[in-house]
Design a protein around this motif. Structure first.
Motif: not given
Length: 393
Positions: A251-258
């Motif tokens: 699928g698709r995801m927003c993955i946002l390490p910051y």
């Protein structure tokens, strides 16, 4: 607050405040709807044919378009033809009883109707009078018409989209109308607070182009913040053409390490712990300068795991992450339905419809739906009787 008015259903923090809305389309009606949700008695003044948004499809019956069902909830409708004899007097009689008057009619047109700031203040010196229009009234563009697309173009938003995609797209939502609508609400609440302290009403102007330019420049002023500029405008991370949802194994995801810790954990999870010490990615500033390279690595690593595995890892590591949902999926999610953000309701004339809930919660004052979208002019006689006004024959 003005006295002797009808309360809007179940109270709320703005109970006792009367708002007169002379507006159409989305921006100002959206602002007034927010005030109505907070308990204000919102009286929508519209021509006998209705606000144009009422007729925008899809519709089940004339004058009750889908957008109108939510934009005009918690309001009463009074039909007034401002160009007819007595129309101006009827509106001024209503304004004389109000705490707030919101309009998005251009100032020049209001002056021609005898409804400029001085005319309005003459009948109600304590009034909070807010004009919202495309451009500042004292500018050379002050008389120009403007809708959401025009303001997106004039405020740099279309240009920003072109920098990323190569195509001058409009944002696929009426973002300028809705952001400016929220600024209207903020401005009205501040002016009401000022009036409660000082007894003074005031005239407020919310120009859409200025509001959206200020909104866009929050992060995009960037290197031009310093004088002389240290580089071009634009927030590099947001302008990376590689910035997009990650494709997972299923699928698709927003993955946002910051944070630094987020990225160290991320690189360890994908089996590349040495990248945490790569000088391109060692600090927030380094990662901002090398956003394209970082997003390219995300594209390489993300298909190695399923969306569920990514979510489990991100949750355990405190990394923000979420699946990409369609609007249908987002509206039908447990999160949305449990929070009451979208539910069904019964309209007295329109039958079952879907209602956008009030997302803000107040611990001690109820908010939400107390009044369904009215028919055009449904409350004209009721409101005129309430304020003791008799239209001339």
């Amino acid at each position: 607050m003005s006295s002797g008015r009808q309360e809007a259903g179940g109270g709320g923090p703005l109970s006792g405040v009367r708002v007169v809305e002379l507006a159409s389309v989305i921006m100002a009606p959206y602002a007034a709807q927010q005030l109505g949700d907070l308990g204000a008695d919102v009286i929508k003044v519209e021509p006998p044919t209705g606000d144009m948004t009422r007729h925008y499809p899809p519709t089940r019956s004339p004058g009750m378009g889908a957008a109108a069902l939510n934009l005009n909830r918690n309001k009463r409708s009074v039909a007034i033809d401002l160009k007819a004899p007595g129309g101006r007097d009827a509106l001024l009689a209503l304004i004389a009883t109000a705490d707030v008057f919101i309009t998005n009619i251009r100032p020049q047109a209001l002056q021609r109707l005898g409804l400029g700031p001085e005319d309005v203040a003459a009948v109600n010196s304590r009034l909070v009078h807010l004009n919202a229009q495309g451009f500042r009234s004292d500018s050379e563009l002050g008389g120009h018409a403007a809708y959401d697309d025009i303001v997106q173009a004039a405020s740099g938003l279309v240009w920003l989209n072109e920098q990323v995609s190569g195509v001058p797209y409009f944002v696929p939502t009426v973002v300028a109308d809705k952001i400016c609508g929220l600024v209207i609400v903020q401005s009205v609440l501040a002016a009401l607070h000022h009036r409660d302290r000082t007894g003074q009403g005031q005239h407020i102007e919310v120009p859409m182009a200025d509001t959206m330019l200020a909104f866009n420049l929050v992060e995009h002023l960037a290197a031009a913040t310093l004088d002389p500029p240290q580089g071009p405008m634009g927030y590099s991370r947001a302008l990376s053409s590689r910035r997009k949802a990650a494709r997972t194994a299923d699928g698709r995801m927003c993955i946002l390490p910051y944070s630094d810790r987020n990225w160290r954990d991320f690189f360890a999870f994908v089996g590349r712990p040495e990248l945490a010490d790569d000088p391109r990615f060692g600090s927030l500033a380094d990662r901002a300068r090398n956003a394209d390279e970082l997003y390219t690595l995300m594209e390489e690593f993300s298909p190695r795991h399923t969306s569920a595995a990514w979510q489990e890892f991100c949750d355990s590591a405190g990394i923000p992450a979420a699946p990409v949902l369609s609007l249908d999926e987002a509206a039908a999610s447990d999160y949305a339905t449990e929070g009451g953000l979208l539910r069904t309701a019964e309209h007295p004339t329109e039958g079952t419809y879907r209602l956008i809930g009030q997302p803000v919660r107040f611990r001690t004052t109820p908010t939400g739906l107390h009044r369904h979208c009215p028919r055009i002019g449904e409350h004209t006689e009721e409101v005129f009787a309430e304020i003791g006004y008799r239209p001339s024959a």
